[in-house]
Design a protein around this motif. Structure first.
Motif, PDB file in Angstrom:
ATOM      1  N   GLN A   9       0.828  -1.193   0.000  1.00  0.00           N
ATOM      2  CA  GLN A   9       0.000   0.000   0.000  1.00  0.00           C
ATOM      3  C   GLN A   9       0.869   1.251   0.000  1.00  0.00           C
ATOM      4  O   GLN A   9       2.049   1.214   0.372  1.00  0.00           O
ATOM      5  N   ASP A  13       0.058   8.054   5.559  1.00  0.00           N
ATOM      6  CA  ASP A  13       0.100   9.491   5.816  1.00  0.00           C
ATOM      7  C   ASP A  13       0.022  10.283   4.509  1.00  0.00           C
ATOM      8  O   ASP A  13      -0.658  11.317   4.426  1.00  0.00           O
ATOM      9  N   LEU A  15      -1.337   9.206   1.671  1.00  0.00           N
ATOM     10  CA  LEU A  15      -2.689   9.027   1.133  1.00  0.00           C
ATOM     11  C   LEU A  15      -3.689   9.918   1.866  1.00  0.00           C
ATOM     12  O   LEU A  15      -4.566  10.535   1.254  1.00  0.00           O
ATOM     13  N   LEU A  16      -3.551  10.006   3.188  1.00  0.00           N
ATOM     14  CA  LEU A  16      -4.442  10.859   3.971  1.00  0.00           C
ATOM     15  C   LEU A  16      -4.251  12.323   3.601  1.00  0.00           C
ATOM     16  O   LEU A  16      -5.225  13.085   3.497  1.00  0.00           O
ATOM     17  N   VAL A  18      -3.274  13.513   0.679  1.00  0.00           N
ATOM     18  CA  VAL A  18      -3.873  13.733  -0.638  1.00  0.00           C
ATOM     19  C   VAL A  18      -5.383  13.860  -0.530  1.00  0.00           C
ATOM     20  O   VAL A  18      -6.011  14.752  -1.127  1.00  0.00           O
ATOM     21  N   LYS A  19      -6.002  12.968   0.266  1.00  0.00           N
ATOM     22  CA  LYS A  19      -7.458  13.028   0.446  1.00  0.00           C
ATOM     23  C   LYS A  19      -7.881  14.345   1.084  1.00  0.00           C
ATOM     24  O   LYS A  19      -8.861  14.982   0.656  1.00  0.00           O
ATOM     25  N   ARG A  20      -7.141  14.768   2.112  1.00  0.00           N
ATOM     26  CA  ARG A  20      -7.481  16.025   2.773  1.00  0.00           C
ATOM     27  C   ARG A  20      -7.320  17.206   1.835  1.00  0.00           C
ATOM     28  O   ARG A  20      -8.124  18.148   1.862  1.00  0.00           O
ATOM     29  N   ILE A  22      -7.619  17.206  -1.501  1.00  0.00           N
ATOM     30  CA  ILE A  22      -8.703  17.206  -2.491  1.00  0.00           C
ATOM     31  C   ILE A  22     -10.015  17.658  -1.851  1.00  0.00           C
ATOM     32  O   ILE A  22     -10.726  18.526  -2.382  1.00  0.00           O
ATOM     33  N   ASP A  23     -10.354  17.076  -0.697  1.00  0.00           N
ATOM     34  CA  ASP A  23     -11.606  17.444  -0.023  1.00  0.00           C
ATOM     35  C   ASP A  23     -11.599  18.909   0.389  1.00  0.00           C
ATOM     36  O   ASP A  23     -12.603  19.622   0.255  1.00  0.00           O
TER      37      ASP A  23
END
Length: 295
Positions: A9, A13, A15-16, A18-20, A22-23
Motif C-alpha cells: 500500500q 500518511d 494518502l491521507l 492527498v485526500k485532505r 482534495i476534499d
C-alpha cells in the motif's frame, strides 16, 4: 512470506494528505463559488416548478385525456390507450395522484433535457473520432459508476433540493440517448448515403435530411432507455430532496412500511409501463414507416 498475502500500500500518511487536500480544495471552491453556481441554476428551478405546478394543478380528467391522447397519437393502439387510462386510474384510487404527477413532471422534464443534450452529443460522437474516443470512455465510466456517486458532487455544489436531484437524474439517464444516436447514424445504409452524395447533398443536408430521419427508430429506443433510467434514478434522487413517489419509497424503507413501499413501487412501475408502451409503440411505427419507405 507475509508480502505474498498482504498487498503493498501507499504510505497512509501520504494518502491521507492527498485526500485532505482534495476534499479541502472542493470545500474551498464550494464556499467561494457555490452561491454563484446555485443562482445560475435559478431559471432551471423555475422551469421545474412550472412543469410540476402544471401536472399537479391540472384536473385529473384533463390529465388522463391528455396522456391518453398522446398515447393514441404515438401508438395508434387501443390496448396502449386503455392501459394508460387503467394505470392512471389505479394510481389515483391508491391516493398517489399528486406524488405520481410530481414524478411524471420530473421524468418528463429530465427526458426533454437529456434529448436536447444527448442527440447533439451523439452526432459529435459519430462525426469526430478523437473526441468520440474520449466520450466513449466517459460514457463507459458513467454507465458503470454506482448511481449514488452522482449525488456527491451535485450536493456539494448545489446543496439539497429539486435542482440537484434533477441534474443527477439527467446525468444518470443521458448515456443511452448519446450511444443510440451514434448507433442509429452508423446503421444508415451506405447505398442511401451514396445516393445522397450523387444528388449533391452537403454534409449538413445529408445529416439532417437523410441520416437522422432514418436513424429515428434507433434514437427512439435510446429515448425509451433514457426514460427508464430516469425513473430508476427518481428513488435515489429522493435522498437529496426530490419529492414524489421516490420519497415515499425512501420513507417506507426507513420506517419499514411494507404496504406504502409496495403501493408506491406499483405506481412507479405503472408510470414506467406508460412511458415504455408509448415510446416503444412510436418507435415501432417509425420502423414500419422506414421499412415501407425502403420498399
Amino acid at each position: 512470506m507475509d508480502w505474498l498475502f498482504r498487498f503493498p500500500q501507499l504510505d497512509p500518511d501520504l494518502l491521507l494528505a492527498v485526500k485532505r487536500f482534495i476534499d479541502g480544495s472542493l470545500r474551498t471552491f464550494t464556499r467561494a463559488y457555490g452561491a454563484a453556481i446555485e443562482s445560475s441554476f435559478y431559471p432551471l428551478q423555475r422551469i421545474l416548478i412550472f412543469f410540476e405546478n402544471v401536472a399537479t394543478g391540472a384536473p385529473w380528467p384533463i390529465v388522463i385525456i391528455v396522456l391518453a391522447s398522446i398515447a393514441w397519437l404515438c401508438a395508434r393502439s387501443r390496448s396502449v390507450v386503455l392501459s394508460v387510462i387503467g394505470v392512471l386510474i389505479a394510481i389515483g384510487l391508491l391516493g398517489l395522484w399528486q406524488d405520481a404527477m410530481r414524478t411524471i413532471s420530473l421524468v418528463f422534464t429530465a427526458t426533454i433535457f437529456a434529448i436536447a443534450i444527448g442527440i447533439p452529443l451523439g452526432i459529435i460522437l459519430n462525426r469526430f473520432r478523437r473526441v468520440g474516443g474520449v466520450m466513449q470512455t466517459i460514457l463507459d465510466i458513467m454507465q458503470t459508476m454506482p448511481p449514488f456517486v452522482y449525488l456527491i458532487p451535485v450536493v456539494m455544489l448545489l446543496g439539497i433540493g429539486r435542482v440537484p436531484g434533477f441534474i443527477a437524474v439527467v446525468i444518470y439517464a443521458i448515456p443511452p440517448i448519446i450511444r443510440l444516436t451514434d448507433l442509429g447514424i452508423r446503421l444508415v445504409d451506405k447505398e442511401v448515403l451514396e445516393a445522397a452524395d450523387a444528388y449533391g447533398c452537403s454534409r449538413q443536408q445529408k445529416l439532417f435530411k437523410v441520416q437522422l430521419p432514418l436513424a429515428l427508430p434507433t434514437i427512439m429506443a435510446g429515448i425509451n432507455q433514457t426514460i427508464m433510467m430516469a425513473l430508476g434514478m427518481v428513488v435515489i434522487a429522493s435522498m437529496i430532496g426530490v419529492q414524489g413517489l421516490g420519497l415515499n419509497v425512501l420513507q417506507a424503507i426507513a420506517n419499514q412500511y411494507f404496504t406504502q413501499g409496495i403501493f408506491n413501487g406499483f405506481a412507479i412501475v405503472g408510470i414506467a409501463i406508460i412511458f415504455d408502451r408509448i415510446s416503444q409503440a412510436y418507435g415501432q411505427r417509425l420502423q414500419k414507416h422506414r421499412g415501407s419507405a425502403h420498399e
